[in-house]
Structure formats: structure tokens, C-alpha cells
Design a protein around this motif. Sequence first.
Motif, mmCIF file in Angstrom:
data_model
loop_
_atom_site.group_PDB
_atom_site.id
_atom_site.type_symbol
_atom_site.label_atom_id
_atom_site.label_comp_id
_atom_site.label_asym_id
_atom_site.label_seq_id
_atom_site.Cartn_x
_atom_site.Cartn_y
_atom_site.Cartn_z
ATOM 1 N N VAL A 211 -53.933 -2.699 14.068
ATOM 2 C CA VAL A 211 -52.600 -2.365 14.588
ATOM 3 C C VAL A 211 -52.254 -0.917 14.197
ATOM 4 N N GLY A 212 -51.877 -0.120 15.185
ATOM 5 C CA GLY A 212 -51.506 1.276 14.933
ATOM 6 C C GLY A 212 -52.685 2.216 14.746
ATOM 7 N N ALA A 213 -53.906 1.729 14.954
ATOM 8 C CA ALA A 213 -55.085 2.584 14.717
ATOM 9 C C ALA A 213 -55.244 3.634 15.816
ATOM 10 N N ALA A 250 -54.776 -2.379 19.134
ATOM 11 C CA ALA A 250 -54.617 -0.998 18.640
ATOM 12 C C ALA A 250 -53.767 -0.193 19.622
ATOM 13 N N LYS A 251 -53.545 1.095 19.291
ATOM 14 C CA LYS A 251 -52.800 1.971 20.201
ATOM 15 C C LYS A 251 -53.530 2.102 21.538
ATOM 16 N N ASP A 252 -52.786 2.392 22.606
ATOM 17 C CA ASP A 252 -53.423 2.602 23.914
ATOM 18 C C ASP A 252 -54.411 3.774 23.858
ATOM 19 N N SER A 253 -54.098 4.757 23.003
ATOM 20 C CA SER A 253 -54.940 5.959 22.924
ATOM 21 C C SER A 253 -56.091 5.812 21.924
ATOM 22 N N CYS A 254 -56.224 4.649 21.332
ATOM 23 C CA CYS A 254 -57.225 4.465 20.258
ATOM 24 C C CYS A 254 -58.649 4.715 20.767
ATOM 25 N N ILE A 255 -59.416 5.495 20.017
ATOM 26 C CA ILE A 255 -60.822 5.743 20.377
ATOM 27 C C ILE A 255 -61.737 4.852 19.523
ATOM 28 N N VAL A 256 -62.985 4.736 19.964
ATOM 29 C CA VAL A 256 -63.958 3.902 19.246
ATOM 30 C C VAL A 256 -65.133 4.769 18.794
ATOM 31 N N GLU A 271 -69.118 -3.505 26.694
ATOM 32 C CA GLU A 271 -67.889 -3.072 27.366
ATOM 33 C C GLU A 271 -67.163 -2.002 26.552
ATOM 34 N N VAL A 272 -67.119 -2.187 25.246
ATOM 35 C CA VAL A 272 -66.446 -1.212 24.383
ATOM 36 C C VAL A 272 -67.322 0.027 24.206
ATOM 37 N N MET A 273 -68.597 -0.173 23.967
ATOM 38 C CA MET A 273 -69.480 0.977 23.698
ATOM 39 C C MET A 273 -69.564 1.911 24.913
ATOM 40 N N ASP A 274 -69.563 1.319 26.108
ATOM 41 C CA ASP A 274 -69.679 2.133 27.327
ATOM 42 C C ASP A 274 -68.325 2.383 27.979
ATOM 43 N N GLY A 275 -67.256 1.940 27.343
ATOM 44 C CA GLY A 275 -65.930 2.016 27.951
ATOM 45 C C GLY A 275 -65.260 3.364 27.757
ATOM 46 N N PRO A 276 -64.067 3.526 28.354
ATOM 47 C CA PRO A 276 -63.391 4.835 28.349
ATOM 48 C C PRO A 276 -62.920 5.296 26.977
ATOM 49 N N ARG A 277 -62.804 4.387 26.024
ATOM 50 C CA ARG A 277 -62.322 4.802 24.693
ATOM 51 C C ARG A 277 -63.457 5.223 23.765
ATOM 52 N N SER A 278 -64.668 4.988 24.170
ATOM 53 C CA SER A 278 -65.804 5.311 23.300
ATOM 54 C C SER A 278 -66.005 6.821 23.199
ATOM 55 N N ARG A 279 -66.129 7.321 21.972
ATOM 56 C CA ARG A 279 -66.503 8.730 21.732
ATOM 57 C C ARG A 279 -67.824 8.757 20.961
ATOM 58 N N ILE A 280 -68.575 7.674 21.112
ATOM 59 C CA ILE A 280 -69.740 7.447 20.253
ATOM 60 C C ILE A 280 -70.837 8.493 20.464
ATOM 61 N N PHE A 281 -71.029 8.928 21.695
ATOM 62 C CA PHE A 281 -72.119 9.896 21.899
ATOM 63 C C PHE A 281 -71.654 11.338 21.625
ATOM 64 N N ASP A 282 -70.348 11.585 21.749
ATOM 65 C CA ASP A 282 -69.813 12.873 21.251
ATOM 66 C C ASP A 282 -70.039 12.941 19.747
ATOM 67 N N GLN A 283 -69.803 11.817 19.107
ATOM 68 C CA GLN A 283 -69.964 11.699 17.650
ATOM 69 C C GLN A 283 -71.426 11.969 17.266
#
Length: 302
Positions: A211-213, A250-256, A271-283
Motif C-alpha cells: 500500500v502506497g508503494a 499499490a499506487k497507480d504509478s507504482c513500478i516493478v 503479466e507483471v514482468m512484461d507489463g507497462p509498470r515493469s522497469r526490469i530491463f532498464d534496471q
Amino acid sequence: MSKKDFVILTDYDRKTLEEIIQRARELKGGAQPQRGKDKALAMIFTKPSTRTNVSFRMAMHRLGGTSMYLGNETLQLSRGETIEDTGRTLARYVDIVMIRTFDHVDVENLAAGSTVPVINGLTDLCHPCQAMGDVLTLVESIDCELSEAKLTYIGDGNNVCHSLINAAGIFGFKLTVCAPPQFAPSPAIVRPMQEKNPSIEVVSDPQSAVVGADAIYTDVWVSMGDEEEAEQRYQTFGDYQVNSQLLQQAKDSCIVLHCLPANRGEELTDEVMDGPRSRIFDQAENRMHSQQAILEYLLGTV
Ligand code: CP
Ligand code: NVA
């Protein structure tokens, strides 16, 4: 100047680490490298690696230097030569040494034996280079100041988690670690960082933890070296999966975020790993930029 090592984040103050992150941003933006030309990096691996190996190689290449991969099985280390003697010897040939291994004490002993800087590329205790790439990714990706951000880490209180706790203690962002009690992070890591940053908390309920992340971070349930505990771990971590349902809390803007490698369908869904909130490959990319800045910094200390 006396040579510095990059073994654990708590060896550094906030100002120095912020300068390294800022330099990583400049280098990512195309700034000219200041040092590294004709320098050599030796990299010892006693565990597998994709990102750490290739990102360090390319970071050194971009600085104008060279690097070499030294697999444990190719070294006399595997036949009993001590880590200190290995360090003493490598320091006669190269300008900087990186090591990925199991026991954190081995990295400390290598650093003690080496007259050139030593970098920790992951031990069972911590993964400081990962956390630097993670901080760079947070700074780039969240829509608030780092010191205002809340990061929730879900899963094993392992090496990656320990370095995030250290980063939260030093950089001052809010951190909630959500782990099953038997896999909670080490109190020896948590307590001193809570004294610096009282927002650091360790909880066990994922639904309320997110919550709030502003960012949710996870890692594998079975790390390198934990394979014998795999069955127990799969039974324990079932409720700690990062999936779409959890993200809704979490927040609507929350990244993964995820340090990788991921076990899709275990600690996080496709779904999460390939979804719009994922920044995993930028990371993953940011490992290279932040390590280029770390290499530059350390090469300036010798
Ligand atoms: N995240 C990370 O350190 O990846 P590798 O194990 O592939 O190096
Ligand atoms: N916790 C994981 C991180 C891999 C980069 C491991 O140690 O295997």
C-alpha cells in the motif's frame, strides 16, 4: 590517495554514493569517460552470471580499458591457492579486481591482499553493485524525490534485499521488506540501518506491505547456493508472488523491479514482468552505467 574497495555500501557515505549515481547518469547521457583508458579489470566468478559479467565487461570497454573473465575452475583457487595470494598476484597485473562468490569474508580477504581496488559482484551477504543500479533506476523512473519514495521488497531477505536495506539507510528512501518470518533479512543488517532511517520496516503480509508503494521489487525464492532448501522455499513463498492482484494494492504509478534472473510464474507473473509498470530491463541496463561510474571512481583512488 589510498585505494578504495567496493565491498559493502555501508563503507560509503551518502554524498559519495550520490556523486557516483550522478556520474552514472552523465555517462549514460554520453559524457566522456575520465579514466579507465588502458586499464585492466580481472573478474573472478565462482557462481554463474549474465548481467554482472557482461555489464562490467562493457563498462570497462566504454572507459577505454580491457577486462578478463576468470572462472573459478580455471584458477589455482580451485586447487587451494588462498584468496589473499590470488589478490596479491592479480594486483601485479591488473588495475582493479571484481569477484562474485559465496562467502563474504572471501571478498574482504581478497581486498586485504590486493593493492588495487576490489569490487563485490555479489556474495551470499550482499550485492552492492545491484543496489547502485537499482537506485539509478528509481531516480530515473519514479515521479517524486528519492527521499520521498517508498520501495516495497517482497520475498527472500537475501543478498539483494540486504543491499537495498543498506541503500535505504544511506539514501534515506522509505523501505518496507515483506518476507516470511523464517526468511527475514539479517537483524545485523537491518538494525543499524533502522537507526539511520526509522522508516525501514520488516513485515510479513504482502497485501498491506505494498500500500502506497512507488516501486515493488522482488527476487528469486531460491538463490545460488540455496538449492538444497528449494522444496521448503517453494512451500513458504507461495503467498509472496508479485502479480496483478497485488499490484492493484499499490499506487497507480507504482513500478516493478527485479534484479534478474527471474523465475517467471514463481516470484512474479509474466503479466507483471512484461507489463507497462515493469522497469526490469532498464534496471538491467543501468548495471552497466552505474558500474562504469563505480570503476571510474575507484580508479581515481589509486
Ligand atoms: N542481477 C545480477 O547480478 O544478474 P547476474 O546473476 O546475471 O549477474
Ligand atoms: N539472490 C540472487 C541474486 C542473483 C543476481 C542469488 O544470489 O542467486
